[in-house]
Design a protein around this motif. Structure first.
Motif, mmCIF file in Angstrom:
data_model
loop_
_atom_site.group_PDB
_atom_site.id
_atom_site.type_symbol
_atom_site.label_atom_id
_atom_site.label_comp_id
_atom_site.label_asym_id
_atom_site.label_seq_id
_atom_site.Cartn_x
_atom_site.Cartn_y
_atom_site.Cartn_z
ATOM 1 N N TRP A 219 22.348 30.885 45.067
ATOM 2 C CA TRP A 219 23.155 32.101 45.172
ATOM 3 C C TRP A 219 24.414 31.846 46.020
ATOM 4 C CZ3 TRP A 219 24.130 36.773 43.323
ATOM 5 C CH2 TRP A 219 24.805 37.683 44.122
ATOM 6 N N ARG A 220 24.253 31.146 47.130
ATOM 7 C CA ARG A 220 25.390 30.847 47.991
ATOM 8 C C ARG A 220 26.389 29.944 47.280
ATOM 9 N NH1 ARG A 220 22.154 29.567 53.663
ATOM 10 N NH2 ARG A 220 21.649 31.745 54.181
ATOM 11 N N ARG A 221 25.868 28.933 46.561
ATOM 12 C CA ARG A 221 26.770 28.051 45.826
ATOM 13 C C ARG A 221 27.544 28.819 44.764
ATOM 14 N NH1 ARG A 221 22.947 22.682 44.801
ATOM 15 N NH2 ARG A 221 22.830 22.018 46.994
ATOM 16 N N GLY A 222 26.824 29.723 44.082
ATOM 17 C CA GLY A 222 27.493 30.545 43.073
ATOM 18 C C GLY A 222 28.573 31.420 43.672
ATOM 19 N N CYS A 223 28.283 31.983 44.837
ATOM 20 C CA CYS A 223 29.288 32.825 45.511
ATOM 21 C C CYS A 223 30.513 32.005 45.921
ATOM 22 C CB CYS A 223 28.676 33.497 46.733
ATOM 23 S SG CYS A 223 27.438 34.749 46.339
ATOM 24 N N HIS A 224 30.262 30.784 46.436
ATOM 25 C CA HIS A 224 31.384 29.928 46.838
ATOM 26 C C HIS A 224 32.226 29.534 45.627
ATOM 27 C CE1 HIS A 224 30.157 29.867 50.911
ATOM 28 N NE2 HIS A 224 29.104 29.065 50.759
ATOM 29 N N MET A 225 31.548 29.167 44.523
ATOM 30 C CA MET A 225 32.290 28.781 43.320
ATOM 31 C C MET A 225 33.098 29.960 42.774
ATOM 32 S SD MET A 225 29.496 26.392 41.350
ATOM 33 C CE MET A 225 30.571 26.204 39.942
ATOM 34 N N THR A 226 32.483 31.147 42.771
ATOM 35 C CA THR A 226 33.203 32.338 42.290
ATOM 36 C C THR A 226 34.416 32.633 43.160
ATOM 37 O OG1 THR A 226 31.106 33.245 41.478
ATOM 38 C CG2 THR A 226 32.958 34.769 41.723
ATOM 39 N N ARG A 227 34.234 32.504 44.460
ATOM 40 C CA ARG A 227 35.357 32.745 45.372
ATOM 41 C C ARG A 227 36.485 31.749 45.138
ATOM 42 N NH1 ARG A 227 34.128 31.439 51.411
ATOM 43 N NH2 ARG A 227 34.221 29.367 50.430
ATOM 44 N N ASP A 228 36.113 30.455 44.966
ATOM 45 C CA ASP A 228 37.133 29.431 44.737
ATOM 46 C C ASP A 228 37.873 29.674 43.415
ATOM 47 O OD1 ASP A 228 36.356 28.274 47.093
ATOM 48 O OD2 ASP A 228 35.048 26.785 46.147
ATOM 49 N N LEU A 229 37.111 30.083 42.383
ATOM 50 C CA LEU A 229 37.743 30.369 41.093
ATOM 51 C C LEU A 229 38.702 31.553 41.196
ATOM 52 C CD1 LEU A 229 34.722 29.857 38.659
ATOM 53 C CD2 LEU A 229 36.763 28.415 38.856
ATOM 54 N N LEU A 230 38.288 32.573 41.947
ATOM 55 C CA LEU A 230 39.157 33.733 42.130
ATOM 56 C C LEU A 230 40.440 33.358 42.864
ATOM 57 C CD1 LEU A 230 36.564 36.507 43.033
ATOM 58 C CD2 LEU A 230 37.913 36.347 40.943
ATOM 59 N N VAL A 231 40.298 32.497 43.862
ATOM 60 C CA VAL A 231 41.481 32.067 44.611
ATOM 61 C C VAL A 231 42.428 31.283 43.703
ATOM 62 C CG1 VAL A 231 42.290 30.595 46.487
ATOM 63 C CG2 VAL A 231 40.305 32.074 46.838
ATOM 64 N N LEU A 232 41.840 30.345 42.904
ATOM 65 C CA LEU A 232 42.674 29.559 41.994
ATOM 66 C C LEU A 232 43.324 30.440 40.930
ATOM 67 C CD1 LEU A 232 40.416 26.396 41.517
ATOM 68 C CD2 LEU A 232 42.549 26.543 42.793
ATOM 69 N N SER A 233 42.537 31.390 40.391
ATOM 70 C CA SER A 233 43.078 32.283 39.371
ATOM 71 C C SER A 233 44.214 33.133 39.932
ATOM 72 C CB SER A 233 41.968 33.176 38.820
ATOM 73 O OG SER A 233 40.927 32.404 38.250
ATOM 74 N N THR A 234 44.020 33.616 41.152
ATOM 75 C CA THR A 234 45.077 34.424 41.779
ATOM 76 C C THR A 234 46.341 33.617 41.974
ATOM 77 O OG1 THR A 234 43.362 35.699 42.936
ATOM 78 C CG2 THR A 234 45.614 35.878 43.762
#
Length: 270
Positions: A219-234
């Protein structure tokens, strides 16, 4: 000007020209006392190597002390800080030893803390906020100032909170703390750092607590990956918006200038 007015100003002038020794002595005495009080309060040439030498008003008002991290003292563990007086006197100050500092609310329990401090804080500037004294040891917070050459900024780091968060120390906050005090603001931050260290199983908590369940890890890894993807997408979206804005601005300028060019050609043809 009337004679009365002229006499009045003459009396004032003569009064100012007179030398009243008593008044002068009183003025000089007050000025000297004020200067002595300011020097006593600031201690511009005092380098503190023992907490017992620090004046009491530094603790009451939590006056910050500047210094440089020098190392660690073992048994008991104390941070050694070279206090820097506002006015540096090389021959006098260089001969004095560093000031031993105990981090308030922090109990260093891992030898890795010494290695980490030597790597990160050695020779770096620090700021102390005196809280209390234990014989010759100063009980204080230690804020580390790290200069970032790339961004040309300065990062501040609370060494006590960071050591607890890394799992190199435990929070040893007193149970009874007065309200609206410096300690009341420090305690929640230290306890929060220890909670993060336990949840991540950092440092000593990897042995003292059971492993984190696998689903929590995923769950933590998924949250980190989602956060990183959101940052890159932004960042990508912002880059696209900037690119489109520049092209739209260039196109608008071209459209605005084009009719004037056609009109000028028609005028030349006629």
């Amino acid at each position: 000007m009337s004679e009365k007015e002229g006499g009045f100003f003459y009396n004032i002038e003569s009064l100012l020209e007179k030398d009243y020794r008593g008044v002068n002595i009183a003025v000089y005495s007050i000025a000297t006392a004020g200067l002595a009080l300011a020097i006593h309060k600031i201690r511009p040439v005092s380098k503190f190597s023992k907490a017992s030498k620090i004046p009491e008003h530094f603790f009451k008002q939590h006056e910050p002390l500047k210094g440089v991290y020098a190392g660690v003292q073992h048994s008991p563990v104390r941070l050694l800080i070279n206090h820097k007086a506002p006015v540096y006197l090389p021959l006098w100050h260089s001969s004095k030893p560093p000031l031993p500092v105990k981090l308030w609310g922090v109990d260093i329990v891992s030898g890795n803390a010494m290695n980490w401090l030597d790597c990160v804080a050695k020779g770096q500037k620090v700021t102390l906020k005196p809280i209390a004294r234990e014989k010759d040891d100063l009980v204080s917070t230690v804020i580390l100032h790290l200069h970032q050459p790339k961004t040309k900024t300065e990062e501040t780091l609370d060494l006590g909170q960071k050591l607890i968060e890394l799992g190199f120390a435990k929070a040893s906050v007193p149970q009874q703390i007065g309200k609206r005090t410096v300690e009341s603001k420090l305690a929640p931050a230290l306890l929060s750092a220890e909670s993060r260290a336990k949840s991540q199983r950092n440092g000593i908590w990897s042995d003292q607590l059971p492993p984190v369940p696998f689903y929590v890890v995923y769950w933590r890894r998924g949250c980190h990956m989602t956060r990183d993807l959101l940052v890159l997408s932004t960042k990508k979206i912002l880059q696209i918006i900037v690119f489109l804005s520049k092209n739209a601005l260039v196109g608008a300028k071209y459209i605005i200038r084009r009719p004037f060019k056609s009109n000028s050609k028609q005028i030349q043809a006629t």
